[in-house]
Design a protein around this motif. Structure first.
Motif, PDB file in Angstrom:
ATOM      1  N   ALA A 376      19.592  15.020  40.530  1.00 17.91           N
ATOM      2  CA  ALA A 376      20.810  15.617  41.069  1.00 17.91           C
ATOM      3  C   ALA A 376      21.722  14.787  41.584  1.00 17.91           C
ATOM      4  O   ALA A 376      23.086  14.608  41.160  1.00 17.91           O
ATOM      5  N   ASP A 377      21.421  13.879  42.594  1.00 16.29           N
ATOM      6  CA  ASP A 377      22.208  12.772  43.132  1.00 16.29           C
ATOM      7  C   ASP A 377      22.703  12.072  42.073  1.00 16.29           C
ATOM      8  O   ASP A 377      23.856  11.436  42.324  1.00 16.29           O
ATOM      9  N   SER A 378      21.968  11.521  41.309  1.00 19.96           N
ATOM     10  CA  SER A 378      22.240  10.486  40.143  1.00 19.96           C
ATOM     11  C   SER A 378      23.407  11.203  39.423  1.00 19.96           C
ATOM     12  O   SER A 378      24.434  10.481  38.975  1.00 19.96           O
ATOM     13  N   LEU A 379      23.268  12.169  38.807  1.00 18.52           N
ATOM     14  CA  LEU A 379      24.163  12.783  38.104  1.00 18.52           C
ATOM     15  C   LEU A 379      25.454  13.053  39.020  1.00 18.52           C
ATOM     16  O   LEU A 379      26.779  13.096  38.681  1.00 18.52           O
ATOM     17  N   ALA A 380      25.312  13.577  40.274  1.00 20.95           N
ATOM     18  CA  ALA A 380      26.587  13.637  41.114  1.00 20.95           C
ATOM     19  C   ALA A 380      27.464  12.324  41.202  1.00 20.95           C
ATOM     20  O   ALA A 380      28.549  12.275  41.352  1.00 20.95           O
ATOM     21  N   ILE A 381      26.649  11.176  41.104  1.00 20.68           N
ATOM     22  CA  ILE A 381      27.403  10.158  41.291  1.00 20.68           C
ATOM     23  C   ILE A 381      27.584   9.365  40.043  1.00 20.68           C
ATOM     24  O   ILE A 381      29.068   9.166  39.798  1.00 20.68           O
ATOM     25  N   VAL A 382      26.889   9.367  38.777  1.00 16.41           N
ATOM     26  CA  VAL A 382      27.263   9.016  37.614  1.00 16.41           C
ATOM     27  C   VAL A 382      28.071   9.819  36.759  1.00 16.41           C
ATOM     28  O   VAL A 382      29.036   9.132  36.146  1.00 16.41           O
ATOM     29  N   GLY A 383      27.955  11.011  36.652  1.00 19.81           N
ATOM     30  CA  GLY A 383      28.836  11.658  36.119  1.00 19.81           C
ATOM     31  C   GLY A 383      30.434  11.870  36.300  1.00 19.81           C
ATOM     32  O   GLY A 383      31.143  11.350  35.424  1.00 19.81           O
ATOM     33  N   PRO A 384      31.012  11.852  37.620  1.00 19.84           N
ATOM     34  CA  PRO A 384      32.133  11.497  38.002  1.00 19.84           C
ATOM     35  C   PRO A 384      32.816  10.136  37.668  1.00 19.84           C
ATOM     36  O   PRO A 384      33.830  10.078  37.095  1.00 19.84           O
ATOM     37  N   LEU A 385      31.677   9.072  37.866  1.00 25.51           N
ATOM     38  CA  LEU A 385      31.987   7.860  37.735  1.00 25.51           C
ATOM     39  C   LEU A 385      32.583   7.575  36.181  1.00 25.51           C
ATOM     40  O   LEU A 385      33.160   6.844  35.826  1.00 25.51           O
TER      41      LEU A 385
END
Length: 997
Positions: A376-385
């Protein structure tokens, strides 16, 4: 009119119908997105190997009632010395807190759910005190019996004196009364502290002693040799029985309590340690850790590997907490874990933070929580970036806010379709699928750039007389074939993962393929239709929507993109030489790349400090499991770090035990075995179990010894009867090493080897050798197979390597056949398919060589890099080849066609490559290590594929044209003026004399 032209005209002519149909379809398919479940268990990556099936049989057949459906939490106390009184008391108080917490207590197993050295020391103190008290009481009772026997002798002598006339009745009576009074005193003193039942039994024993002594005295007075009298001998035996009844019989419950495994309540354990003085505590601790009584000391197994035998100091110890999972099917760290277990283990860790001692809490629930949070944290960082990078790239490439909005809207639609498909088909979201959104973002924007740039080229070529709808129709017809080919080859690359025996990799290939096809539909129909409607609406109101295509026209980008065409014309041999050297090095590196399937691949590192500055929704949490796992592996024996050998067949044959005995010795002598604090290897099998029971049970020891006719420690006869007796004495222990069917037949046995610091490859090789030795002596009567989590994981590693090789081969062959066939059908030389694919093959070797150089192994994500390289890389080559053949047919000059290709299509490729590289590059900021590796290596893959298509492929195309292509001019073209034309051949461009710029 060709097929692509008809489809393009239909989309642009009926754009509103296309919009309605696709938007409704998006809503319907997207309705499945909320149904997507998640699965972070490592067991999903296991394959249907014989070893995995054997492990399933072991899990189903060799589990005792206490261990069935349970999972363990290790609570590790660390410090300078964790064996002090204060440290042990703190752990007992911590256990009380666990019991007091309703949600945690509800998960604990029924029998002895918590075991630590603190419990063993307290129980040793209690048992020692109880034993001392029982022994003192027993001694007092025996003294009372002795006194009673002595008094009865005096009484008999007094009676004899009366009968002989030595004393008269008046002298006899006071002395007899005095003796009776002494009897009462002895009875009263001896029974002090006994309950009514015990007192009654003791007094009965006293009476028996008096009667027996009276009869013995009578025989002694009448016989010179009373001991030879049978009646006297019987009376002596009766006296011994009376003594047993008056001591052990009276204290039967107390002795049973000493031998019982029932644990005293925690408050009694705490009180027992608190009441010990310093010297007594030290003695109790030494006794608890002593190996004199048993080599298999439970306390030593709870100490770290650094513990020195005989010491009363230790830097770490573990308390094992057993939780019941009746509804979860929870096994080890890799198995699926319920929310109930996850929440309880997180609470245990939270409670542990309140204590002064440093506690490490490690369990499957905590592992699952960190994997889920890291996804979840990876998606939260990677998605917006990723989206931010795409928007920035599109700002540079499009320079138009409306086109950027349309591009982002198309990406959202592709993601909605993809996750909706997962929901409707029941495909769970796992660690691999964190890469899917980034993959689709990159590929979607790739499609968008090609469509939009080709549309811009065509609008510029059409001039003021052109229309939005007409230009889009021509652009879609021109680029449509290439996009379909790109989609087909990319899908082939991902679907090649269907040959993988690893389920999640197959699902990843399917979902990615669906997403790629969706990207073609969205950016080949939905977004073009929307752009036509919007641009026509704006231009009808006087807003000019003409924009120049990125990379066209004179400028630094154009000069940069012409490097490949210039090199093809001036230094083709140098290009070939450099490519050959790089490819040869890559091929060598490819043979050296390792394969990895370890828990560490899925566990997050501690987030870097820069993440602390992220907004609340993007800021990751704390992660400790990876460091904790490393610490546990180095210092303690984990339950899932075991290798096993399953023996099936006639396991009651004495020869099986002979083979198992040899196997145990071989395993103990190997370097893979975990060494306990006793310097003994931790190996368990039917023999070790029977030896342990024989050391504790006298009757079984007699049977075991009798069955061992040659005194070699291995029974040679009555093996089945020994097994039966073993089950009668300790069924749980027997179930750990033997499987008995419902009909009572013994069908299998197992040998368990606790592992030390050994690789999965070393473990698999050693255990397979040992299993082979067991089976060699079977003559078909039994079979033996090496299994266990490390061995199953090694097989997954081998399956990953097979996936890499098989998917690469299938992708190359399938793409080659597709391209050659497609080029032949469209009227080009089939050899162009091989030329188009060749740079991709170069890219594969380069990326594998890079993986070797940077030390990156194949794992469940990077293992797909070869098929992904072909699938993605061939897209760039197809665009270049397709544009080149069209321009070659239109312009009739190799160098002009190349320049138009690399500046027109090359510019679009540069934009799409930049956005795709940036999208995958954002995975480098992911919390999961495997995702970071995947992002880095995929970004490099795109870079290599782009360079190969615009630098290497032009030289190959020139060579193809010279020997296999159409009859065209190789003359140096004149200086180019104006903007390059569209590739559909619908408009001419003017060229004037002069050297090529």
């Amino acid at each position: 009119m060709s097929g692509p032209e008809r489809i393009a005209r239909a989309i642009t002519a009926h754009s509103r119908i296309v919009l309605v149909i696709l938007l409704v379809s998006t809503a319907l398919v997207g309705a499945g997105a909320p149904m997507v479940d998640d699965d972070s268990s490592l067991s999903q990556f296991e394959t249907e190997s014989e070893e995995a099936k054997a492990l399933e049989r072991i899990d189903g057949n060799f589990t005792s009632d206490q261990q069935e459906n349970t999972t363990r939490v290790q609570v590790i106390a660390r410090g300078d010395d964790v064996l002090t009184r204060e440290s042990l008391l703190a752990s007992l108080e911590f256990q009380q807190e666990l019991r007091a917490n309703e949600s945690i207590n509800a998960t604990l197993a029924e029998e002895q759910p918590i075991t630590g050295i603190e419990n063993l020391v307290a129980i040793t103190a209690i048992r020692t005190e109880d034993a001392q008290r029982v022994n003192e009481t027993s001694a007092r009772l025996e003294d009372g019996l002795n006194e009673t026997a002595g008094l009865q002798r005096q009484y008999e002598q007094l009676n004899a004196s009366l009968e002989s006339g030595s004393i008269n009745r008046s002298e006899y009576q006071p002395r007899a009364a005095e003796l009776e009074g002494q009897f009462d005193v002895v009875s009263e003193r001896s029974t002090r502290g006994l309950n009514e039942t015990q007192t009654a039994r003791y007094e009965s024993a006293l009476q028996q002693v008096r009667e027996i002594e009276s009869q013995r005295y009578e025989i002694e007075s009448l016989s010179a040799n009373p001991r030879e009298n049978p009646d006297y001998q019987q009376l002596t035996a009766d006296l011994e029985e009376a003594y047993r009844s008056g001591t052990a019989g009276v204290l039967q419950a107390e002795y049973a309590a000493l031998e019982s495994n029932d644990r005293p309540p925690l408050d009694e354990q705490i009180a027992a340690i608190e009441e010990l003085d310093d010297a007594a505590f030290e003695r109790t601790l030494e006794r608890t850790l002593s190996t004199n009584d048993s080599e298999d000391n439970a306390a030593l197994a709870l100490l770290s590997a650094s513990y020195e035998e005989g010491s009363t100091d230790a830097e770490a110890r573990v308390t094992s907490v057993v939780q019941s999972t009746p509804d979860d099917g929870t096994g080890g760290v890799g198995g699926a874990v319920s929310d109930r277990i996850v929440d309880s283990q997180l609470q245990i860790r939270e409670l542990a933070t309140d204590y002064d001692d440093s506690y490490l809490v490690f369990g499957s629930g905590i592992i699952t929580d960190e994997i889920d949070r890291s996804m979840a944290d990876s998606l939260a960082i990677v998605g917006p970036l990723a989206l931010l990078f795409v928007v920035i790239a599109l700002l540079i490439a499009y320079r138009d806010p409306l086109d950027i909005v349309l591009g982002v809207a198309g990406i959202v639609a592709v993601l909605v379709w993809t996750f909706g498909f997962m929901g409707w088909t029941g495909i769970a979201f796992n660690q691999l699928f964190v890469a899917v959104p980034v993959l689709l973002i990159g590929l979607s924007i790739d499609y968008a750039i090609h469509v939009f740039m080709r549309h811009r080229e065509q609008r510029e070529a059409d001039g003021a007389g052109g229309t939005v709808r007409g230009s889009m129709g021509i652009a879609l017809a021109g680029v449509g074939t290439a996009l379909v080919w790109v989609t087909a080859t990319t899908v082939i690359g991902f679907l090649s993962n269907l040959v993988s025996p690893i389920g999640p990799i197959r699902e990843f290939g399917i979902v990615s393929s669906v997403g790629i096809v969706t990207a073609l539909i969205v950016f080949g129909a939905l977004i073009p239709a929307a752009k036509v409607e919007i641009d026509e609406f704006l231009e009808s109101r006087g807003i000019d929507r003409r924009k120049r295509a990125f990379g066209t026209g004179d400028g630094r980008f154009s000069d940069l993109l012409t490097v490949g065409s210039t090199a093809a014309r001036r230094i083709p041999l140098v290009v070939f030489l450099v490519v050959a050297l790089l490819t040869a090095g890559g091929v060598y590196g490819a043979t050296q790349v390792d394969t990895s399937f370890q828990e560490e691949d899925f566990l997050a590192d501690s987030p870097p400090s820069w993440t602390e500055t992220l907004p609340g929704g993007m800021s990751p949490g704390e992660y400790h499991a990876k460091d904790d796992l490393e610490y546990v592996n180095q210092n303690f024996q984990r339950e899932d770090q075991q290798a096993q050998i399953l023996v099936e067949g006639t396991v009651t044959d004495p020869a099986v035990l002979e083979e198992i005995d040899d196997a145990r010795n071989d395993a103990a002598d190997s370097e893979i075995a975990y060494t306990l604090a006793t310097n003994e290897a931790d190996v368990q099998d039917p023999l070790t179990t029977m030896e342990g029971i024989a050391a504790q049970n006298e009757s079984f020891n007699e049977s075991f010894t009798a069955a061992d006719t040659d005194d070699d420690g291995v029974p040679e006869q009555n093996v089945s009867a020994l097994y039966d007796q073993l089950y009668e004495i300790d069924e749980d222990a027997a179930n750990q090493v033997l499987y008995r069917s419902e009909g009572g037949a013994y069908e299998s046995a197992r040998l368990v080897v606790a592992l030390g610091d050994a690789t999965t490859s070393e473990t698999t090789s050693e255990m397979r050798t040992i299993a082979g030795d067991i089976e060699d002596g079977s003559d078909g009567r039994w079979s033996a197979i090496a299994t266990g989590d490390p061995i199953v994981n090694h097989i997954v590693e081998q399956d990953l390597l097979d996936t890499v090789l098989e998917s690469l081969l299938i992708t190359l062959v399938a793409v080659f056949l597709f391209l050659t066939g497609s080029y032949w059908v469209t009227g080009n030389s089939a050899s162009l398919g091989a030329v188009t694919l060749l740079p991709v093959a170069f890219s594969v070797s380069w990326i594998l060589g890079t993986m070797y150089l940077i030390g990156m192994p194949f794992n469940v994500l990077t293992g797909m890099i070869t098929s992904l390289t072909v699938g993605l890389g061939v897209a760039y080559s197809i665009h270049v080849s397709a544009r080149y053949t069209l321009e070659l047919e239109r312009q009739g000059n190799v160098w002009s066609a190349l320049r138009t290709t690399v500046t027109g299509t090359g510019g679009a490729l540069l934009g799409s490559a930049a956005t795709t590289v940036g999208g995958f590059g954002t995975l480098a900021f992911a919390i999961l290590p495997a995702l970071r590796q995947f992002g880095i290596i995929t970004a490099l893959t795109i870079t290599y594929a782009f360079l190969a298509s615009v630098v290497v492929l032009p030289t190959l195309l020139v060579m193809w044209t010279r020997y296999f292509g159409p009859d065209v001019s190789f003359d140096t073209p004149g200086r180019r003026t104006g903007t390059s034309t569209a590739s559909d051949g619908g408009t001419d461009a003017d060229y004037q004399g002069g050297d090529e710029k």
